[in-house]
Design a protein around this motif. Sequence first.
Motif, PDB file in Angstrom:
ATOM      1  N   PRO A 216      17.068  -6.695 -27.604  1.00 27.26           N
ATOM      2  CA  PRO A 216      17.797  -6.271 -27.417  1.00 27.26           C
ATOM      3  C   PRO A 216      18.993  -6.844 -28.009  1.00 27.26           C
ATOM      4  O   PRO A 216      18.990  -8.112 -28.468  1.00 27.26           O
ATOM      5  CB  PRO A 216      17.997  -5.896 -26.409  1.00 27.26           C
TER       6      PRO A 216
ATOM      7  N   VAL B  33      24.957  -3.717 -30.011  1.00 29.75           N
ATOM      8  CA  VAL B  33      25.898  -2.533 -30.804  1.00 29.75           C
ATOM      9  C   VAL B  33      27.651  -1.993 -30.394  1.00 29.75           C
ATOM     10  O   VAL B  33      27.959  -2.886 -29.359  1.00 29.75           O
ATOM     11  CB  VAL B  33      25.394  -1.542 -30.962  1.00 29.75           C
TER      12      VAL B  33
ATOM     13  N   TYR C 212      28.090   6.869 -30.508  1.00 28.67           N
ATOM     14  CA  TYR C 212      27.939   6.104 -29.239  1.00 28.67           C
ATOM     15  C   TYR C 212      28.572   7.417 -28.386  1.00 28.67           C
ATOM     16  O   TYR C 212      28.289   6.921 -26.723  1.00 28.67           O
ATOM     17  CB  TYR C 212      27.679   5.362 -28.667  1.00 28.67           C
TER      18      TYR C 212
ATOM     19  N   ARG D  98      20.649  -2.125 -28.654  1.00 33.76           N
ATOM     20  CA  ARG D  98      19.332  -1.298 -29.720  1.00 33.76           C
ATOM     21  C   ARG D  98      17.897  -2.282 -29.361  1.00 33.76           C
ATOM     22  O   ARG D  98      18.224  -3.194 -29.490  1.00 33.76           O
ATOM     23  CB  ARG D  98      20.327  -1.740 -31.255  1.00 33.76           C
TER      24      ARG D  98
ATOM     25  N   ASP E 272      13.541  -1.608 -30.029  1.00 33.67           N
ATOM     26  CA  ASP E 272      12.411  -1.125 -29.641  1.00 33.67           C
ATOM     27  C   ASP E 272      11.022  -1.120 -28.063  1.00 33.67           C
ATOM     28  O   ASP E 272      10.578  -2.173 -28.503  1.00 33.67           O
ATOM     29  CB  ASP E 272      11.326  -2.305 -30.947  1.00 33.67           C
TER      30      ASP E 272
ATOM     31  N   GLU F  41      13.142   2.997 -32.918  1.00 35.87           N
ATOM     32  CA  GLU F  41      14.078   1.709 -32.212  1.00 35.87           C
ATOM     33  C   GLU F  41      15.348   2.857 -31.033  1.00 35.87           C
ATOM     34  O   GLU F  41      15.335   4.122 -31.964  1.00 35.87           O
ATOM     35  CB  GLU F  41      15.475   1.222 -32.715  1.00 35.87           C
ATOM     36  N   GLU F  42      15.716   2.520 -29.681  1.00 34.72           N
ATOM     37  CA  GLU F  42      16.432   2.998 -28.841  1.00 34.72           C
ATOM     38  C   GLU F  42      17.336   2.502 -28.738  1.00 34.72           C
ATOM     39  O   GLU F  42      17.711   1.045 -29.073  1.00 34.72           O
ATOM     40  CB  GLU F  42      14.968   3.259 -27.553  1.00 34.72           C
ATOM     41  N   VAL F  43      18.700   2.977 -28.052  1.00 34.51           N
ATOM     42  CA  VAL F  43      19.361   2.786 -27.589  1.00 34.51           C
ATOM     43  C   VAL F  43      19.819   2.626 -26.267  1.00 34.51           C
ATOM     44  O   VAL F  43      20.337   3.851 -25.984  1.00 34.51           O
ATOM     45  CB  VAL F  43      20.738   3.294 -28.958  1.00 34.51           C
TER      46      VAL F  43
ATOM     47  N   ARG G 111      18.991   6.667 -25.600  1.00 39.13           N
ATOM     48  CA  ARG G 111      18.890   7.466 -26.950  1.00 39.13           C
ATOM     49  C   ARG G 111      17.804   7.458 -27.403  1.00 39.13           C
ATOM     50  O   ARG G 111      17.337   6.343 -27.970  1.00 39.13           O
ATOM     51  CB  ARG G 111      20.252   6.489 -27.367  1.00 39.13           C
ATOM     52  N   LYS G 112      16.761   8.461 -27.544  1.00 43.30           N
ATOM     53  CA  LYS G 112      15.922   7.882 -28.078  1.00 43.30           C
ATOM     54  C   LYS G 112      15.177   9.025 -29.173  1.00 43.30           C
ATOM     55  O   LYS G 112      16.094   9.835 -29.223  1.00 43.30           O
ATOM     56  CB  LYS G 112      14.819   8.407 -27.156  1.00 43.30           C
TER      57      LYS G 112
END
Length: 333
Positions: free
Chosen positions: A183, A186, A193, A218, A220, A227-229, A256-257
């Motif tokens: 990861p 961010v 966000y 962030r 994957d 990528e997801e967050v 977050r997707k």
Amino acid sequence: MPAHSQTWFVLWAAAEQTMSINVAAENNSVLFHLQGKEDGVDYKHMLDGNSFWQRKLAVSQDYILTLDNGSSATTVIIDVSIVDNPPTDTPGGPLHPVVDGATGFLLGGWYNNAWVNAVDYMALISDTERPYIFYGLSGETGVITGQPPTVGGICNQPTVSLASLMPGSIGLVGRWNATPRLPQDVPVNTDVYQQVLAEALQGAGLAEPDITIDRILRFDLEGDGVEEVLIVANHLTAGIGQPPAAAGDYAVVLLRKIIGSDVVTVPLYLDVYLAGGDVVFPLRYEAVAVADLNGDGRLEIVIAADRYEGRQVAVIESYGATSQVMLQAGCRQ
């Protein structure tokens, strides 16, 4: 270990056994060398810089382990494991238990291509000690020997006694690369966000939330290039896990997707305190690792939750717009 010093140990092992050595010191200042006493083979060179070494041995003999320290005195932790039948490297193979590095709590593990809870997993690993590889948000953090689990104490939680605790990491028995996609942090003040968090809190009934984000990551999850967050946010007026919760306090973990053409927010944890004064012990959430704990190539999310005299740890899988806790352990005393 004093500055500018060497020390050595003699380790006996038999042919066909597997030896694992992990040396942990501040700033990685201690190097080590391993040589067979009878055959004179250098199995591990001092200057390769690696702190971990493992190999199945071909010769029954004494092995000389030499440690060399640099310019300043330091504390050294040496973890040596010599086993007859090390755990399989094959995902889905016999035994892949998972433990919390901060407490040794057994969460359960992967067995026969399924997740198994801690109580049932105890019987599977009651035979011998095992080398646990620990992973945090920056990747592998070390290898520590864990004893067969026991149950006792105030928590009555299956627990693996570790040669040394590894806070901020999750332990796994398994030799695949559990962190193939690390990861990335961010900035916590990223506007988009902060707005995602505000909308989630408002949706939970908090009209004017005080926005406080602890960490944004962030990564994957599926290895599909999308990528997801992860957003971890704790706003606890009285401090970590202390009562009472004040009006407007919250502890939240959001994922977050991108699903199809839509961007969605999946709440993993959403603890919102609308009214103050309740004598509760709020949880404070923290991301521990994003790792492949069953060898299927997908990453699981490991979340720890701490409060006054209590800790919980969960392994979470996320598919589409849903999430599910696959393993968990903790103490609420």
